[in-house]
Design an enzyme around this catalytic site. Structure first.
Site, PDB file in Angstrom:
ATOM      1  N   LYS A  54       0.854  -1.202   0.000  1.00  0.00           N
ATOM      2  CA  LYS A  54       0.000   0.000   0.000  1.00  0.00           C
ATOM      3  C   LYS A  54       0.888   1.249   0.000  1.00  0.00           C
ATOM      4  CE  LYS A  54      -3.826  -2.363   2.186  1.00  0.00           C
ATOM      5  NZ  LYS A  54      -4.485  -2.830   3.388  1.00  0.00           N
ATOM      6  N   GLN A  98      -4.844  -1.310   9.420  1.00  0.00           N
ATOM      7  CA  GLN A  98      -4.705  -2.663   8.874  1.00  0.00           C
ATOM      8  C   GLN A  98      -5.301  -3.676   9.853  1.00  0.00           C
ATOM      9  OE1 GLN A  98      -3.369  -3.466   5.764  1.00  0.00           O
ATOM     10  NE2 GLN A  98      -4.158  -5.504   6.229  1.00  0.00           N
ATOM     11  N   ASP A 121     -11.260   2.868   3.910  1.00  0.00           N
ATOM     12  CA  ASP A 121     -11.617   1.449   3.820  1.00  0.00           C
ATOM     13  C   ASP A 121     -13.133   1.285   3.701  1.00  0.00           C
ATOM     14  OD1 ASP A 121      -9.778  -0.570   3.615  1.00  0.00           O
ATOM     15  OD2 ASP A 121      -9.329  -0.645   5.761  1.00  0.00           O
TER      16      ASP A 121
END
Ligand code: NDP
Length: 294
Positions: A54, A98, A121
């Site tokens: 990422k 994460q 997200d």
């Protein structure tokens, strides 16, 4: 018949190139650089690899990219403080924590702490709500990537029948919402669903998000259907990461003989996820510019 392969890797590359061009334009015209902050807690090997990708892809697309690496025994309050600081940081437009988080840290508490407009997200309940009632907002990256590939393959999906196998908050449910918003007729299947094979044979679009290797059989697929395989399963989990063959949730060879188009694993849905994360961050930056709060 052998299905067309949907090349998610190439599509993701083109998406990242388009995003990089938009980032260059934003910098030149508005003097603004989209900022993405990733918070990694602990040292889960798979998470470390995902976060490194990422970070690299964000930098390559011209983003301001920062990663906060917190130790696995950090107090929950420290994680929440990091989120609060990032919420207040004007250089950051997108925050991603994460998952999974180590035991002792309440994932929902952490997700709820993220400013919904920075929740790239798309997991915050505000964004789940926006998706379900058709308001704009960040959409979870993996289902968003599925939709991009689906629309590229089929064009208009209005009136098509879609079967989503899996009802997780991350993939299955938002996928079903997106299909519904695109006017597909959607069935959501899960571990208690009966006659899955029969439901599959009626579906023009089949999305498998189960987490079981080779779960979807070739004879569950309607001839000519589009099959999106979200599953990422390591066949020999005893091998050290990143070794070990990756397979999806679909029996690929059997499905390929029946379907009209299918995503491979790897190289299908997987690469779209980070591209969509960058797209969500760029959109969050643009949205802030539009509201004049940049
Ligand atoms: P979850 O484990 O959260 O959800 C799995 C779903 O599958 C559940 O809803 C479960 O039903 C359902 N299920 C389990 N067994 C059956 C069965 N026998 N019949 C029908 N449904 C069943 O997984 P995720 O949604 O997080 O992930 C799914 C897969 O996608 C995994 O392989 C994961 O690694 C992969 N993934 C890939 C991503 C990518 O970037 N490509 C991103 C995210 C995930 P129930 O709710 O009843 O338990």
């Amino acid at each position: 018949m052998s299905a067309t392969l949907i090349d998610g890797k190439a599509f993701a590359e083109r998406t990242r190139e388009r995003i990089a061009r938009d980032v260059t334009r934003l910098k030149a015209e508005k003097g603004v650089v989209p900022g993405l902050a990733v918070v990694l807690v602990g040292d889960d090997p798979a998470s470390r690899v995902y976060v490194a990708s990422k970070e690299r892809q964000a930098r390559e697309a011209g983003f301001h990219s920062v990663t906060y690496r917190l130790s696995g025994d950090v107090a929950e309050a420290e994680v929440l403080k990091t989120i609060a600081d990032l919420n207040a940081d004007p250089a950051i437009h997108g925050i991603l924590v994460q998952l999974p988080l180590p035991e002792g840290i309440d994932s929902w508490k952490v997700i709820l702490a993220i400013d919904p407009d920075k929740d790239v997200d798309g997991f915050h309940p505000v964004n789940a709500g926006r998706l379900s009632i058709g308001l704009p907002g960040p959409v979870p990256c993996t289902p968003k990537g599925c939709m991009m590939l689906l629309e590229d393959t089929l064009g208009d999906i209005s009136g098509k029948s879609a079967l989503v196998i899996g009802r997780s908050t991350i993939v299955g449910k938002p996928m079903a919402m997106l299909l519904l918003a695109a006017n597909a007729t959607v069935t959501i299947a899960h571990s208690r669903t009966r006659n899955l094979a029969e439901l599959g044979r009626q579906a023009d679009i089949l999305v498998a998000a189960v987490g079981k290797p080779h779960f979807v059989q070739g004879d569950w697929i309607k001839p000519g259907a589009v099959v999106l395989d979200v599953g990422i399963n390591r066949l020999d989990p005893t091998e050290e990461y990143p070794k070990g063959r990756l397979v999806g949730d679909v029996d690929f060879e059997a499905a390929r003989a029946v379907a009209g188009a299918i995503t491979p694993v790897p190289g299908g849905i997987g690469p779209m996820t980070i591209a969509c994360l960058l797209d969500n961050t760029l959109a969050a930056c643009q949205a802030r510019l539009e509201t004049g709060s940049e």
